[in-house]
Design an enzyme around this catalytic site. Sequence first.
Site, short mmCIF file in Angstrom:
data_model
loop_
_atom_site.label_atom_id
_atom_site.label_comp_id
_atom_site.label_asym_id
_atom_site.label_seq_id
_atom_site.Cartn_x
_atom_site.Cartn_y
_atom_site.Cartn_z
N GLU A 1 -3.61 -8.93 3.41
CA GLU A 1 -3.49 -9.23 5.00
C GLU A 1 -4.51 -9.11 5.83
O GLU A 1 -4.65 -9.37 7.09
CB GLU A 1 -2.12 -8.60 5.46
CG GLU A 1 -2.02 -7.30 5.88
CD GLU A 1 -2.08 -6.21 4.61
OE1 GLU A 1 -2.05 -6.64 3.42
OE2 GLU A 1 -2.08 -4.86 5.24
N HIS B 1 -4.49 -4.85 0.23
CA HIS B 1 -4.37 -5.18 1.66
C HIS B 1 -4.77 -6.47 1.77
O HIS B 1 -5.83 -6.86 2.59
CB HIS B 1 -5.10 -4.21 2.85
CG HIS B 1 -4.40 -2.93 2.94
ND1 HIS B 1 -3.28 -2.84 3.62
CD2 HIS B 1 -4.70 -1.69 2.63
CE1 HIS B 1 -2.60 -1.75 3.74
NE2 HIS B 1 -3.83 -0.96 3.13
N CYS C 1 0.69 -1.06 0.11
CA CYS C 1 -0.01 -0.06 -0.03
C CYS C 1 0.89 1.19 0.06
O CYS C 1 1.55 1.38 -0.87
CB CYS C 1 -1.09 -0.05 1.01
SG CYS C 1 -2.50 1.12 0.83
C1 LIG Z 1 -2.54 3.55 2.05
C2 LIG Z 1 -2.20 2.78 3.14
O1 LIG Z 1 -1.08 2.49 3.25
S1 LIG Z 1 -3.53 2.30 4.12
C3 LIG Z 1 -2.47 1.73 5.43
C4 LIG Z 1 -2.76 2.57 6.55
N1 LIG Z 1 -4.08 2.11 7.27
C5 LIG Z 1 -4.31 2.31 8.55
O2 LIG Z 1 -3.42 2.81 9.29
C6 LIG Z 1 -5.49 1.92 9.21
C7 LIG Z 1 -5.72 1.89 10.59
N2 LIG Z 1 -5.44 3.35 11.11
C8 LIG Z 1 -6.34 4.21 11.55
O3 LIG Z 1 -7.36 3.89 11.49
C9 LIG Z 1 -5.92 5.53 12.03
O4 LIG Z 1 -4.66 5.73 11.71
C10 LIG Z 1 -5.82 5.54 13.67
C11 LIG Z 1 -7.11 5.45 14.20
C12 LIG Z 1 -5.14 4.49 14.29
C13 LIG Z 1 -5.46 6.83 13.91
O5 LIG Z 1 -6.11 7.92 13.56
P1 LIG Z 1 -6.02 9.61 13.81
O6 LIG Z 1 -6.10 9.72 15.26
O7 LIG Z 1 -7.02 10.05 12.85
O8 LIG Z 1 -4.59 9.86 13.28
P2 LIG Z 1 -3.05 10.10 14.03
O9 LIG Z 1 -3.25 11.46 14.24
O10 LIG Z 1 -2.95 8.98 15.12
O11 LIG Z 1 -2.17 9.72 12.73
C14 LIG Z 1 -2.06 8.48 12.06
C15 LIG Z 1 -0.84 7.92 11.85
O12 LIG Z 1 -0.12 8.87 10.97
C16 LIG Z 1 1.29 9.39 11.69
N3 LIG Z 1 1.33 10.58 10.83
C17 LIG Z 1 0.66 11.85 11.15
N4 LIG Z 1 1.24 12.90 10.37
C18 LIG Z 1 2.39 12.39 10.09
C19 LIG Z 1 3.75 12.76 9.44
N5 LIG Z 1 3.86 14.20 8.90
N6 LIG Z 1 4.74 11.92 9.18
C20 LIG Z 1 4.77 10.57 9.67
N7 LIG Z 1 3.70 10.08 10.33
C21 LIG Z 1 2.75 11.00 10.51
C22 LIG Z 1 0.74 9.55 13.11
O13 LIG Z 1 1.87 9.58 13.75
C23 LIG Z 1 0.10 8.16 13.17
O14 LIG Z 1 0.93 7.14 13.04
P3 LIG Z 1 1.64 6.57 14.31
O15 LIG Z 1 0.77 5.65 15.31
O16 LIG Z 1 2.55 5.42 13.89
O17 LIG Z 1 2.57 7.51 15.18
N1 LIG Z 2 -6.81 2.21 4.96
C1 LIG Z 2 -6.60 3.29 5.34
C2 LIG Z 2 -6.29 4.62 4.48
C3 LIG Z 2 -5.76 5.95 4.92
O1 LIG Z 2 -4.44 5.78 4.64
C4 LIG Z 2 -7.62 3.84 6.58
O2 LIG Z 2 -8.87 3.66 5.99
O3 LIG Z 2 -7.30 4.32 7.59
#
Ligand SMILES: CC(=O)SCCNC(=O)CCNC(=O)[C@H](O)C(C)(C)COP(=O)(O)OP(=O)(O)OC[C@H]1O[C@@H](n2cnc3c(N)ncnc32)[C@H](O)[C@@H]1OP(=O)(O)O
Ligand SMILES: N[C@@H](CCO)C(=O)O
Length: 310
Positions: free
Chosen positions: A237, A235, A142
Amino acid sequence: MPIKVPDSLPAKEVLAAENIFVMDESVAYHQDIRPLRIAILNLMPEKETTETQLLRLIGNTPLQVEAVLIHPRTHTSKNTSADHLESFYKTFDDIKDDMYDGMIITGAPVEQLDFEEVNYWDELKEIMDWTVDNVTSTFHICWGAQAGLYHHFGVAKHPLREKIFGVFPHGISKPNVPLLRGFDEMFYVPQSRHTEVRREDIEKIPGVDIWSESEEAGVYIAASEDGKQIFVTGHSEYDPQTLKWEYDRDQAKGLRIDVPKNYYPNNDPSKLPVSTWRAHANLLFSNWLNYYVYQTTPYELGKASQFSLR
Ligand SMILES: CC(=O)SCCNC(=O)CCNC(=O)[C@H](O)C(C)(C)COP(=O)(O)OP(=O)(O)OC[C@H]1O[C@@H](n2cnc3c(N)ncnc32)[C@H](O)[C@@H]1OP(=O)(O)O
Ligand SMILES: N[C@@H](CCO)C(=O)O
């Protein structure tokens, strides 16, 4: 595992033409076995969930796998405890003098930022450069795939008008590729992205091919011709409930989000989703581990391999 047959058996050629893995007796005789060393660079916020998902898949093989978990040193995790990272994770500094048979670079919810805005981008670039000489095959997922295609090959990511969200039918774009051995002609994969990499951008890159795509969700798997770098936009996984969890999360936040496509029975979010991609995920990861890692990696890491897939 490969079928081992006498070197001159006529069936060997027929099976090889069908993309079945057949190994000469002479090659099999020389094959040594040891545990595979796989590094997982976990960039996902909820690391324990992703660890479980990935270990479940790389554990589904007769090969012994030694997994090492890595987190970026230059990023302070908000959603995973320091205690967990301290107990179970290493950083790039701890491993950079070692060599690995395989590496997985996960997704991360930072796809709407420019790569350069991601606070661990410099560290990730250094790690991606290191994989070229220190890892036999790297499997990017991703955002990890977008980052790898951008860093290694200058492929841009583009914002989508609508999030690609759901479980989409995918097909094979390049026949007779070992990674896709045993795949059905149509198979389902979860996609959950606000951005995409485009076919026309990848087609311009010499030495990188598109191996699998979806009519609705676009490029799914692109790879360097030798399979040393594999880029997977979906994804596979994900657990059966992960898209539901993302959907419920966004609804609770009052965000505009469509029901994930092809996921709930009758597209009814009050019903429990049923997974339709587990078999695909297991085959994808076991093919990667077998053909691009185990069959390709040298017995003594750092030395040239005796074997080649093609
Ligand atoms: C496109 C893809 O790769 S899809 C894969 C990503 N999918 C997922 O992460 C799905 C699950 N994640 C989530 O549902 C959400 O991220 C949550 C619920 C865990 C947290 O959401 P929110 O509270 O809205 O966002 P939050 O402020 O915690 O930021 C999300 C992450 O981005 C990171 N982030 C935000 N800005 C930056 C930045 N400038 N540089 C690096 N990391 C950043 C945060 O630090 C956090 O990651 P961490 O927990 O590893 O520190
Ligand atoms: N799969 C992710 C997309 C955001 O990068 C989510 O829905 O949290």
